[in-house]
Design an enzyme around this catalytic site. Structure first.
Site, PDB file in Angstrom:
ATOM      1  N   GLY A  41       0.278  -1.653   0.152  1.00 24.28           N
ATOM      2  CA  GLY A  41      -0.070   0.095  -0.188  1.00 24.28           C
ATOM      3  C   GLY A  41       0.705   1.270   0.034  1.00 24.28           C
ATOM      4  CE  LYS A  44      -1.535  11.895   5.744  1.00 23.39           C
ATOM      5  NZ  LYS A  44      -2.796  11.071   5.622  1.00 23.39           N
ATOM      6  CG  PHE A  45       4.801  10.887   5.542  1.00 22.43           C
ATOM      7  CD1 PHE A  45       4.657  12.337   4.973  1.00 22.43           C
ATOM      8  CD2 PHE A  45       3.114  10.833   6.466  1.00 22.43           C
ATOM      9  CE1 PHE A  45       4.083  13.860   5.196  1.00 22.43           C
ATOM     10  CE2 PHE A  45       2.521  12.465   6.840  1.00 22.43           C
ATOM     11  CZ  PHE A  45       2.941  12.919   6.481  1.00 22.43           C
ATOM     12  CE  LYS A  63       4.655   4.757   7.067  1.00 19.49           C
ATOM     13  NZ  LYS A  63       3.368   5.506   7.943  1.00 19.49           N
ATOM     14  CG  ASP A 155      -3.848  10.550   9.067  1.00 19.12           C
ATOM     15  OD1 ASP A 155      -5.576  10.468   9.139  1.00 19.12           O
ATOM     16  OD2 ASP A 155      -3.415   9.823   8.893  1.00 19.12           O
TER      17      ASP A 155
HETATM   18  P1  AMP Z   1       0.573   3.872   6.163  1.00 20.07           P
HETATM   19  O1  AMP Z   1       1.430   4.939   5.421  1.00 20.07           O
HETATM   20  O2  AMP Z   1       1.174   3.441   6.958  1.00 20.07           O
HETATM   21  O3  AMP Z   1      -0.978   4.773   6.428  1.00 20.07           O
HETATM   22  O4  AMP Z   1       0.727   2.552   5.203  1.00 20.07           O
HETATM   23  C1  AMP Z   1      -0.313   2.987   3.611  1.00 20.07           C
HETATM   24  C2  AMP Z   1      -1.320   1.121   3.390  1.00 20.07           C
HETATM   25  O5  AMP Z   1       0.278   0.185   3.603  1.00 20.07           O
HETATM   26  C3  AMP Z   1      -1.808   1.503   4.363  1.00 20.07           C
HETATM   27  O6  AMP Z   1      -3.478   2.039   4.036  1.00 20.07           O
HETATM   28  C4  AMP Z   1      -1.935  -0.282   4.229  1.00 20.07           C
HETATM   29  O7  AMP Z   1      -2.890  -0.294   3.573  1.00 20.07           O
HETATM   30  C5  AMP Z   1      -0.274   0.028   3.701  1.00 20.07           C
HETATM   31  N1  AMP Z   1      -0.169  -1.033   4.971  1.00 20.07           N
HETATM   32  C6  AMP Z   1       0.564   0.033   6.421  1.00 20.07           C
HETATM   33  N2  AMP Z   1       0.992  -1.216   6.897  1.00 20.07           N
HETATM   34  C7  AMP Z   1       0.702  -2.085   6.821  1.00 20.07           C
HETATM   35  C8  AMP Z   1       1.003  -3.242   7.641  1.00 20.07           C
HETATM   36  N3  AMP Z   1       2.047  -3.564   8.757  1.00 20.07           N
HETATM   37  N4  AMP Z   1       0.963  -4.564   6.763  1.00 20.07           N
HETATM   38  C9  AMP Z   1       0.241  -4.471   5.801  1.00 20.07           C
HETATM   39  N5  AMP Z   1      -0.246  -3.294   5.097  1.00 20.07           N
HETATM   40  C10 AMP Z   1       0.176  -3.102   5.280  1.00 20.07           C
END
Ligand code: AMP
Length: 336
Positions: A41, A44-45, A63, A155
């Site tokens: 996924g 924003k960052f 991430k 958020d």
């Molecule tokens: P975030 O920047 O943390 O909002 O992550 C962006 C997107 O990545 C989220 O909306 C999820 O769909 C996916 N995502 C984030 N963290 C996880 C995780 N630990 N395991 C699986 N998918 C994740």
């Protein structure tokens, strides 16, 4: 058919790893320790990838955030710092963190069940008030813990509530990218968040507090039960105008099938003055969370809501990719 299991409503499973004391590692090549795999996924960052720890074979999420400016690095450092304090089963857990100058990487527990709203709109899932309370209870448990650590999430929205597995009912709160440590004696104002879910004090750039997150909990609950978004206008400006006056109602016919306890729960959160809102602990004591109502709710609107969001997300992803150039994204991950 999937519905809430009477004996095991949460479907507890062991965490995939014990809590860890994570320090950001500098000068260490994360690619020697982890294999980056498919994209999970985008936020924003940064971009989140599935990854595997080479030494243990453990499946995790990484991430990856481009940090060309000092401010970008500070944001990731703050996120890691906040997450270090958040050892709780309802909150995403930190596994490792790397700083490679231009790119930083935060390794997290992998959550495989997808977004909560995607899960509940599945034809196999029977949405009832009782199943809503199972999810709302867990959100409140997670937020209660966050607030006890004097942290604000800031958020909270459906995208940041993930299901641990595709069949269980256990959820986790993710994305502490905007979270802040909170000292009630000091002034704290923020100007970010998602208009649909932010509280009036955010829109007005007034002092925020624990109640700021509780407003978002109220909005999530309203949408989950009805598929309608209480403050949504034609534009972000219109949405924010509705939020500032806390103007919403239960007039739509979809609310005819919703209990007065559920409406009371929402009404005690969507209060203009943040001091008047229920705290997470008070929410956990609210009568509605004991609801046994198993009448299947109409999911037509919720499906429409989720599908619309999917489209908006896809359009934004295309715009973002065009702007950055796909090559840059590829360079980011290779720069690790
Ligand atoms: P975030 O920047 O943390 O909002 O992550 C962006 C997107 O990545 C989220 O909306 C999820 O769909 C996916 N995502 C984030 N963290 C996880 C995780 N630990 N395991 C699986 N998918 C994740």
């Amino acid at each position: 058919m999937i519905h809430v299991d009477e004996d095991d409503p949460i479907g507890e499973v062991d965490p995939s790893f014990p809590y860890r004391d994570v320090q950001i590692r500098r000068g260490v090549d994360m690619k020697e320790l982890y294999d980056l795999q498919s994209e999970l996924g985008r936020g924003k960052f940064g971009t989140v990838y599935r990854c595997r720890e080479r030494a243990t074979g453990l499946q995790l999420a990484a991430k990856v955030v481009a940090t060309p400016r000092r401010e970008d690095r500070r944001n990731v450092e703050r996120e890691v710092d906040v997450m270090r304090q958040l050892r709780h089963p309802r909150l995403i857990q930190l596994y490792d963190a790397f700083d490679n100058g231009k790119v930083m990487c935060v390794v997290l527990e992998l959550i495989e069940g997808g977004e909560l709203f995607e899960r509940v709109i599945d034809d196999d899932f029977i949405l009832t008030e009782k199943s809503c309370t199972v999810f709302m209870r867990q959100i409140c448990e997670g937020i209660e813990f966050v607030h006890k650590q004097n942290i604000l999430h800031l958020d909270l929205k459906p995208e940041n509530i993930l299901c641990l597995t595709k069949t269980g009912n256990r959820i986790k709160i993710i994305d502490f990218g905007l979270a802040r440590k909170f000292d009630p004696t000091k002034k704290l104002q923020v100007l970010f968040g998602t208009p649909e879910f932010v509280a009036p004090e955010v829109v007005n750039f007034d002092q925020i507090g624990f109640g700021t997150d509780m407003w978002s909990v109220g909005v999530i609950c309203y949408v989950l039960l009805s598929g309608l978004s209480p403050f949504m206008g034609e534009t972000d400006i219109e949405t924010m105008a509705n939020v500032t006056i806390a103007k919403y109602d239960f007039d739509d016919e979809v609310f005819n099938e919703i209990s007065t306890e559920a409406k009371d729960f929402i009404q005690k959160l969507l209060i203009k003055e943040k001091e008047g809102r229920l705290t997470a602990t008070q929410c956990l004591g609210h009568e509605w969370l004991k609801s046994q109502a198993t009448v299947a709710l109409d999911k037509t609107r919720l499906k429409r809501y989720v599908i619309k969001k999917r489209w908006i997300k896809a359009v934004y992803t295309i715009i973002a990719l065009r702007r950055m150039g796909a090559k840059l994204e590829w360079d980011d991950t290779n720069a690790l």
